[in-house]
Design a protein around this motif. Structure first.
Motif, short mmCIF file in Angstrom:
data_model
loop_
_atom_site.label_atom_id
_atom_site.label_comp_id
_atom_site.label_asym_id
_atom_site.label_seq_id
_atom_site.Cartn_x
_atom_site.Cartn_y
_atom_site.Cartn_z
N VAL A 83 39.22 56.30 36.12
CA VAL A 83 39.30 55.07 36.90
C VAL A 83 38.45 53.98 36.24
O VAL A 83 38.80 52.78 36.27
N ASP A 84 37.35 54.35 35.63
CA ASP A 84 36.53 53.41 34.87
C ASP A 84 37.36 52.76 33.76
O ASP A 84 37.37 51.54 33.58
N ALA A 85 38.10 53.57 33.02
CA ALA A 85 38.94 53.04 31.94
C ALA A 85 40.01 52.09 32.48
O ALA A 85 40.27 51.04 31.88
N ILE A 86 40.60 52.45 33.61
CA ILE A 86 41.60 51.58 34.25
C ILE A 86 40.99 50.21 34.55
O ILE A 86 41.58 49.15 34.29
N ASN A 87 39.79 50.22 35.12
CA ASN A 87 39.14 48.96 35.47
C ASN A 87 38.80 48.14 34.23
O ASN A 87 38.91 46.91 34.24
N HIS A 88 38.38 48.81 33.17
CA HIS A 88 38.06 48.06 31.95
C HIS A 88 39.23 47.19 31.51
O HIS A 88 39.06 46.02 31.17
N PHE A 115 35.07 40.64 37.75
CA PHE A 115 34.61 40.97 39.09
C PHE A 115 34.23 42.44 39.31
O PHE A 115 33.20 42.73 39.92
N THR A 116 35.09 43.37 38.89
CA THR A 116 34.87 44.75 39.33
C THR A 116 33.54 45.28 38.83
O THR A 116 32.79 45.89 39.60
N HIS A 117 33.22 45.07 37.57
CA HIS A 117 31.94 45.54 37.06
C HIS A 117 30.78 44.70 37.59
O HIS A 117 29.71 45.23 37.90
N ALA A 118 30.98 43.40 37.72
CA ALA A 118 29.90 42.56 38.26
C ALA A 118 29.54 42.96 39.68
O ALA A 118 28.37 42.89 40.08
N MET A 150 36.59 51.86 44.50
CA MET A 150 36.53 51.35 45.86
C MET A 150 36.74 49.84 45.92
O MET A 150 37.25 49.30 46.90
N LEU A 151 36.36 49.14 44.86
CA LEU A 151 36.46 47.68 44.83
C LEU A 151 37.81 47.18 44.31
O LEU A 151 38.24 46.07 44.65
N LEU A 152 38.47 47.97 43.48
CA LEU A 152 39.61 47.48 42.71
C LEU A 152 40.74 46.87 43.55
O LEU A 152 41.21 45.76 43.23
N LEU A 171 29.63 37.45 33.91
CA LEU A 171 30.88 38.17 34.11
C LEU A 171 31.72 37.50 35.20
O LEU A 171 32.93 37.31 35.03
N VAL A 172 31.08 37.13 36.30
CA VAL A 172 31.80 36.47 37.39
C VAL A 172 32.45 35.18 36.90
O VAL A 172 33.58 34.84 37.30
N SER A 173 31.77 34.48 36.02
CA SER A 173 32.30 33.21 35.52
C SER A 173 33.54 33.39 34.65
O SER A 173 34.28 32.44 34.41
N LEU A 174 33.77 34.63 34.19
CA LEU A 174 34.94 34.92 33.35
C LEU A 174 36.17 35.32 34.16
O LEU A 174 37.24 35.54 33.60
N ALA A 175 36.02 35.43 35.47
CA ALA A 175 37.15 35.82 36.33
C ALA A 175 38.22 34.73 36.28
O ALA A 175 37.93 33.55 36.07
N PRO A 176 39.48 35.12 36.51
CA PRO A 176 40.56 34.13 36.43
C PRO A 176 40.64 33.20 37.64
O PRO A 176 41.42 32.25 37.64
N VAL A 177 39.84 33.48 38.67
CA VAL A 177 39.71 32.57 39.81
C VAL A 177 38.23 32.22 39.95
O VAL A 177 37.36 32.89 39.39
N ASP A 178 37.95 31.17 40.65
CA ASP A 178 36.58 30.69 40.79
C ASP A 178 35.73 31.75 41.50
O ASP A 178 36.01 32.12 42.64
N GLY A 179 34.70 32.24 40.81
CA GLY A 179 33.87 33.32 41.35
C GLY A 179 32.75 32.81 42.22
O GLY A 179 31.58 32.94 41.89
N THR A 180 33.10 32.27 43.36
CA THR A 180 32.11 31.75 44.29
C THR A 180 31.47 32.88 45.09
O THR A 180 31.97 34.01 45.12
#
Length: 399
Positions: free
Chosen positions: A206-211, A274-277, A297-299, A378-387
């Motif tokens: 599951v870690d690899a999937i999230n990566h 997001f997921t790792h952050a 759990m977060l994905l 990392l949050v700043s690299l998300a494709p939506v605004d990471g507020t």
């Protein structure tokens, strides 16, 4: 088509650095590696690992024999735990300094290899410590050579420039990324992984999937990331059930390991968001939480947030997991629930509440996302605004 979501005017940097010996029996290549190290003038090595797996897998027999054959002295630090902390890195580095170690071998999953990367830096910066390193108080440009002997198929750390270590007194779990900590050599031998417990087999995959889901959807992702993501998810969906059913299925282990390796290369290029952050605060607060479980759990909640921004990319890479996605932003719930259902079919059914988190933890966790060194990047690299509101909503939906 996902190609439309790539900006062809952006110049991308594509990384493939480490020499990897891959396949059944690859552990025997430690003999060649040891000879090469001796030829480089390396005659003393710090070895970092956990308590048992380096021996129980059979890896140690090969390592010890090859080092002795090349008259390379070694000192062993075997206290690395899951979610390693700065105390362990400092202890190992101090041991290595006193011994005169000129290289570091990490044997294990992501934790020993990441800890080895930190110690390799500190051996070149003897006046620094791991807290200073992980709080970004200095920028390392060098480390002693690192050899990664990988015992799990999930982290990809054997081929990338990342390392994660917890600062427990602050509940921080930062990540560093420096060119100097690419392993010089890595060994990926699926035969070393047949004793991996069922739950760990699940969580590391599951870690690899999230990566790859993250790497393919950051603001800096490139077509190589998407290619690797599609293949990683295809392989995990096909071979994870087989490995869960029969831990000794070497073909399944081989392709899960390959998926993990290319996923490591994927996020070494496209980075994470997001997921790792958001997972790092979870296991920063509860170090006993397994990283892959936290990610799983977060994905689904993160897919719900980002699908609208990268619908074609996600439809393309998730297709082995969720049938019928067309890339229409309106199918966000189908994508999110489809991922959740797939996780349930392989046995990951937990929610944050099942792991002892309570809703009053949400504010603390959200605060840690933005306070922990490196995670806001990392949050700043998300494709939506990471507020903060978005982060808070992801945690809330994951309960």
């Amino acid at each position: 088509m996902w190609e439309k979501e790539i900006n062809i005017n952006d110049i991308k940097e594509i990384r493939v650095k480490t020499t990897v010996y891959f396949g059944i029996g690859a552990i025997t290549k430690i003999s060649d590696i040891s000879t090469q190290l001796k030829n480089m003038g390396i005659d003393k090595i710090l070895i970092m690992t956990g308590k048992n797996s380096y021996k129980s897998t059979g890896a140690w027999d090969h390592v010890e024999k090859s080092l002795n054959a090349n008259e390379i002295e070694y000192i062993l630090y075997d206290k690395v735990t899951p979610n390693p902390n700065v105390v362990q890195v400092d202890e190992a580095a101090e041991l290595g300094k006193k011994f005169g170690a000129k290289a570091v071998i990490g044997i294990g999953g992501g934790s020993p290899i990441d800890a080895a990367k930190g110690a390799a830096i500190l051996l070149e910066y003897p006046d620094k410590n791991a807290t200073e390193l992980y709080e970004f108080n200095f920028t390392p440009e060098k480390a002693v050579p690192i050899i990664a002997i990988n015992l799990t198929h999930g982290t990809g750390t054997e081929v990338d420039r990342f390392a994660v270590t917890t600062i427990e007194d602050k509940e921080y779990k930062p990540a560093i990324a420096y060119d100097c900590i690419y392993p010089l050599y890595a060994i990926d031998d699926p035969a070393l992984m047949v004793s991996l417990p069922k739950n760990q087999t699940l969580y590391v995959s599951v870690d690899a999937i999230n990566h790859v889901i993250e790497a393919a959807t950051t603001t800096v992702s490139n077509p190589f990331d998407v290619l690797l993501a599609k293949e990683t998810i295809r392989l995990v969906v096909k071979y994870l059930p087989k490995a869960l059913e029969n831990p000794n299925d070497l073909e399944a282990r081989y392709y899960l390991l390959y998926a993990s390796m290319i996923a490591g290369t994927s996020f070494d290029n496209g980075l994470l968001h997001f997921t790792h952050a958001l997972e790092h605060p979870l296991s920063g607060v509860k170090p006993e939480l397994t990283h892959g479980l936290g990610l799983g759990m977060l994905l689904p909640s993160i897919i719900k947030q980002i699908y609208v921004a990268k619908p074609n990319t996600l439809a393309a890479i998730l297709s082995p997991m969720v049938e019928g996605l067309t890339g229409d932003p309106s199918e966000v719930d189908k994508a999110s629930e489809g991922v959740r259902k797939w996780l349930h079919t392989v046995g990951l059914t937990e929610k944050l509440s099942d792991m002892g988190y309570v809703e009053s933890d949400i504010e603390k966790l959200t605060k840690l996302v933005f306070e922990t060194p490196g995670l806001s990047l990392l949050v700043s690299l998300a494709p939506v605004d990471g507020t903060e509101d978005v982060v808070r909503q992801i945690y809330t939906d994951s309960f």
